[in-house]
Design a protein around this motif. Structure first.
Motif: not given
Length: 587
Positions: A215-217, A559-564
């Motif tokens: 389920f993680l990318p 929006t680039g505020e957090i990583t995957p």
């Protein structure tokens, strides 16, 4: 050996056993190893017919799916190179990766990804074709084709292309918390030797009977390497496309093993403890007794000692009365769960061990094919990152930086010789950018990201991650970002747990309007002030968050505020919310 060779090995061993599972028309479907290999080989032949040969680059820009892993293994089988692109990347970010890596073909998973890829194709000199995973997506007629049609007439017969250990398998572009994305070059040997090292380290029994949930990318090295390991060992892997459905997927699939990031564990830990705190005195007493019993049993297991009969009996009762109910919400069968991507507090790992779920905390980077160190089954140390895996060598360099060598270390950054040289010492040690130390037993402790270490204007050093973990272990806080660099005291941006907050405002008879209005209510701010004071009791005065802002929405990957893997990109957030930060120091 080509890392995809496990397809032939496992098909010979378990031709009719299920290899992968996925949701089709709201129903979970499985396919056998024979059918799985057949689809991979048909895709490989179709790619070859489309002009893809050894060393060519093919991109995958999609959420987790059966099509993702089938295409990845087809590319690897061909001796070509997989270039994953995060499904949340926008057109500009994806274009940068496609241009630099010079991909010839791209697989996309949804309409937005298709539209972005098709726009890029019309500007890009190398990209020739967009393959679309689902027929529900509308496509243009030229240079676009559905995957089902793409492989329809392809042969099922295919010889996996032999590869040397040093041959390139994939280029993974790090989302990173700072700087321009860099393409990490990982080889067939990196994957193959890393997988072998894990099996040697854990000595799993009957691993082919396990069930994993991805389920993680898959774009991230953690899930990609774990899924390849699970398939390599012959276990069944289900692919979850919509991560918002994780709760129902766990109940439906009942996985026995799966990897997750700290936030997954923290949420369960926080919600269970909040529920216990608000229960009746008798229920609270039972919960505390069960937790103490489970913790005692877990300590015997950790030290690999036999559990006394009476304690074992008490633990079975604790399971019936408390733990089994919690575990049932996770499917009821989980026993082994690797944890990586960020730090996790020992309170959380002890909690899961008490329930009988072994959280294998690990440490690694994309550049190290994920795992450098991890918890073994026995004699691990809570709060540490475990011990080195396989042929990994680790030493502590200048500024306490962790340096590593071994067969899992990347070949370098694609087309970036200067950046590659910067992360290796003259004698070939990889600079991780993390600070750490070893204890006497050889356990590695991560003290912090060197770049994240903060110094207040009063000269005090702050390591943000332990403080952020302490805060987000509470059920009312989903995420926290510490601010302290060059400042007179510590402040924080707090993302509330909106689900828990919704229940709170209902109990307080506050009518919901918007989250922006709710988080600015004085009664809510006062509630969080009291919570912060309670949570931070054990911290030194200079470490404590003196002021904070409650944010009205979660940080976003898009929006680039957090990583995957849900790590905060500090520079992006600081820049975006500079006014809020300034207000905390100027009011």
């Amino acid at each position: 050996m080509n890392v995809a060779e496990f397809l032939n090995i496992n098909t010979a061993k378990f031709p009719r056993k299920s290899a992968i599972g996925f949701k089709k028309k709201e129903k979970w479907t499985e396919i056998s190893w024979s059918d799985f290999r057949r689809l991979v080989f048909k895709t490989a032949n179709a790619l070859r017919a489309a002009g893809i040969s050894e060393h060519d680059k093919v991109a995958i820009y999609a959420d987790n799916s059966a099509e993702w892993i089938i295409t990845d293994l087809a590319i690897l089988s061909l001796g070509a190179v997989t270039v994953p692109i995060y499904s949340t990347n926008n057109e500009e970010q994806s274009e940068y990766i496609l241009n630099e890596s010079e991909c010839k073909i791209i697989l996309v998973g949804n309409q937005e990804q298709y539209d972005a890829a098709f726009n890029i194709l019309n500007k890009n000199q190398v990209l020739q074709q967009v393959i679309v995973a689902k027929k529900s997506i509308w496509i243009q007629k030229e240079n676009s084709q559905y995957l089902e049609d793409f492989i329809k007439d392809a042969s099922e017969e295919f010889q996996i292309v032999p590869k040397e250990d040093d041959d390139l398998a994939t280029i993974i572009y790090t989302s990173g918390t700072t700087g321009v994305p860099k393409g990490v070059m990982l080889s067939h040997g990196n994957f193959h030797k890393s997988v072998e090292a894990h099996f040697e380290f854990f000595k799993f029994k009957n691993f082919e009977n396990e069930t994993s949930l991805a389920f993680l990318p898959l774009t991230h090295i953690f899930e990609r390497s774990w899924t390849l390991l699970a398939l390599y060992g012959g276990s069944k892997v289900y692919f979850l496309e919509n991560t918002k459905l994780i709760a129902s997927a766990l109940a439906e699939i009942k996985p026995t093993i799966m990897c997750a990031v700290p936030r997954f564990y923290q949420k369960i830990y926080a919600s269970v403890n909040e529920m216990a705190a608000n229960s009746s005195p008798s229920k609270k007493k039972i919960y505390n007794w069960a937790l103490a019993t489970g913790t005692e049993v877990a300590e015997f297991r950790r030290l690999n000692k036999s559990i006394p009969f009476s304690l074992n009996l008490k633990n079975k009762i604790a399971g019936i009365m408390v733990f089994n109910k919690i575990k049932k919400k996770m499917g009821g069968k989980l026993w082994f769960m690797p944890c990586g991507g960020a730090s996790v507090s020992d309170d959380v790992t002890r909690f899961f061990e008490a329930m009988g779920i072994h959280i294998t905390v690990g440490y690694g980077l994309t550049e190290t094919t994920a795992t450098l160190t991890c918890f073994p089954f026995h004699d691990f140390q809570h709060g540490s990152a475990g011990i080195p895996l396989g042929d990994t060598q680790i030493k502590i360099g200048d500024n306490d930086e962790i340096l590593a060598k071994g067969s899992s270390i990347m070949k370098g950054y694609y087309k970036k010789p200067t950046e590659t040289a910067e992360v290796f010492t003259e004698d070939g040690w990889f600079r991780t950018g993390d600070a750490g130390r070893f204890d006497e037993a050889g356990n590695l402790f991560i003290t912090d990201r060197i770049k994240d270490l903060m110094k207040t204007s009063n000269g005090k050093y702050i390591t943000p991650q332990p403080i952020e973990n302490l805060l987000s272990n509470n059920n009312f806080i989903n995420q926290a970002m510490i601010v302290a660099e060059g400042k007179p005291f510590v402040t924080a941006l707090i993302i509330p747990n909106f689900e828990a907050l919704q229940e709170l405002i209902s109990k307080m008879n506050i009518q919901f309007t918007t989250w922006e209005e709710i988080v600015n209510l004085e009664s809510i701010k006062e509630f969080y002030r009291e919570k912060m004071e309670e949570i931070q009791k054990g911290l030194s005065g200079f470490e404590k968050v003196k002021k904070f802002v409650l944010m009205p929405a979660e940080f976003e990957i898009g929006t680039g505020e957090i990583t995957p893997t849900l790590k905060v990109k500090r520079n992006v957030v600081l820049q975006k919310y500079a006014d809020l930060v300034d207000k905390m120091y100027n009011s």
